[in-house]
Scaffold this motif. Sequence first.
Motif, PDB file in Angstrom:
ATOM      1  N   CYS A  13       0.836  -1.214   0.000  1.00  0.00           N
ATOM      2  CA  CYS A  13       0.000   0.000   0.000  1.00  0.00           C
ATOM      3  C   CYS A  13       0.870   1.262   0.000  1.00  0.00           C
ATOM      4  CB  CYS A  13      -0.937   0.000   1.203  1.00  0.00           C
ATOM      5  SG  CYS A  13      -1.901   1.512   1.316  1.00  0.00           S
ATOM      6  N   CYS A  38      -6.931   6.895   0.741  1.00  0.00           N
ATOM      7  CA  CYS A  38      -6.446   5.964  -0.294  1.00  0.00           C
ATOM      8  C   CYS A  38      -6.140   6.771  -1.554  1.00  0.00           C
ATOM      9  CB  CYS A  38      -7.531   4.930  -0.563  1.00  0.00           C
ATOM     10  SG  CYS A  38      -7.346   4.040  -2.110  1.00  0.00           S
ATOM     11  N   THR A  39      -5.019   6.478  -2.194  1.00  0.00           N
ATOM     12  CA  THR A  39      -4.644   7.235  -3.393  1.00  0.00           C
ATOM     13  C   THR A  39      -5.079   6.536  -4.679  1.00  0.00           C
ATOM     14  OG1 THR A  39      -2.510   6.141  -3.434  1.00  0.00           O
ATOM     15  CG2 THR A  39      -2.594   8.271  -2.319  1.00  0.00           C
ATOM     16  N   CYS A  61      -4.101   3.683  -5.976  1.00  0.00           N
ATOM     17  CA  CYS A  61      -2.935   3.276  -6.776  1.00  0.00           C
ATOM     18  C   CYS A  61      -3.081   1.870  -7.352  1.00  0.00           C
ATOM     19  CB  CYS A  61      -1.674   3.352  -5.928  1.00  0.00           C
ATOM     20  SG  CYS A  61      -1.626   2.091  -4.626  1.00  0.00           S
ATOM     21  N   CYS A  67      -3.094  -2.688  -4.033  1.00  0.00           N
ATOM     22  CA  CYS A  67      -3.752  -3.710  -3.199  1.00  0.00           C
ATOM     23  C   CYS A  67      -4.573  -4.670  -4.055  1.00  0.00           C
ATOM     24  CB  CYS A  67      -4.618  -3.061  -2.119  1.00  0.00           C
ATOM     25  SG  CYS A  67      -5.866  -1.943  -2.756  1.00  0.00           S
TER      26      CYS A  67
HETATM   27  S1  SF4 Z   1      -5.445   1.601  -3.753  1.00  0.00           S
HETATM   28 FE1  SF4 Z   1      -5.009   0.129  -2.146  1.00  0.00          FE
HETATM   29  S2  SF4 Z   1      -2.781   0.099  -2.047  1.00  0.00           S
HETATM   30 FE2  SF4 Z   1      -3.323   1.957  -3.147  1.00  0.00          FE
HETATM   31  S3  SF4 Z   1      -3.449   3.539  -1.559  1.00  0.00           S
HETATM   32 FE3  SF4 Z   1      -5.501   2.695  -1.800  1.00  0.00          FE
HETATM   33  S4  SF4 Z   1      -5.608   1.141  -0.222  1.00  0.00           S
HETATM   34 FE4  SF4 Z   1      -3.445   1.571  -0.507  1.00  0.00          FE
END
Ligand code: SF4
Length: 322
Positions: A158, A204-205, A207, A210
Amino acid sequence: MEVTLSVRRYNPDDKERPSWWQDYTVDVERTASVLDALIKVREEVDGSLSLRCSCRSAICGSCAMRVNGHAHLACNTKIIEASQDGSKIRVEPMGNAAVVKDLVVDMKMFWDKVRQVSPWLQPAGPEPAGEYTAPNEAMLHLAGVMSCIMCGACVSDCTSLEVDKNFIAPAALAKAYRFVADPRDAQTVERLRMLNEYSGIWDCTRCYECVQACPKGVAPMDRIMAMRDKAMEAGFTKTYGARHTDAFVDSIEHSGWLDELRLPIKTVGMFNLPKLMGFGPVGLRALMRGKMPPIFHTPVPNVKNVRRLFKKVRATQGREQK
Ligand code: SF4
Ligand code: SF4
Ligand code: FES
């Protein structure tokens, strides 16, 4: 077949080296997993290598580690896939966790975060004589998220957690969704209120790490996005995250592209001077590098097609909610 594993090692008793890479070459079957090879190393080459495993069948979740830079279950990762061109396979402990020894990490932070979301059903009203029942469709929908084996692979990779250890992180947030979306639970609004705070769903970005790391198809990021929608539907619209989402959608619907100049202003609020001044250095850097967004934001040609798409999506959502 012969395979070389390059393992990142760490021994808390070795004061000379903080950590080091060690290569091991072993002979394994073509069908072997990375875990099979590591066990062979431990049993036949170097008994001091520490790793954690149990079921060897992608069920217990204990063998998560980084293979070639990304989190995987070692028992579920084939040697021939990890070393397609015969190259060395890099094996490291999971990220975002303190290493206890070699490939074994401390899972305390992981479990603390899971506990933080109250991962148990909280129904209201008198206890039924039998079980608390739920419609089949609701439980089928939850089956995906309930297949989480708590391996921590998603948490390892993450990117948000990497910069902010307070972030509740994907596994616990997916677990939170399991109860937020359970029709038997009576604490949905309270749960969303908590998740709406700093370190929750808005941190959460997106990305996708996860989603990529999860060996069970839980797709934690999708659950987080679903909880954002639910939080906004429940009236939690005053957060920067919710306002950012609204401003983003408005901009695309209005002009067909993102108005980067107004997005931060609409997100933090026009009269929030301290926050707005915080954007000053970024704006200045953008200006100096010729990347300042235009002051006059004009719609793209044929913006009516974009608006038509919005209309269609809203109609579909309306139908789904009925
Ligand atoms: S998409 Fe998943 S891995 Fe990415 S920041 Fe959000 S929770 Fe974390
Ligand atoms: S969501 Fe997936 S990756 Fe994360 S802990 Fe559960 S099974 Fe593992
Ligand atoms: S050993 Fe159980 S999941 Fe890999």
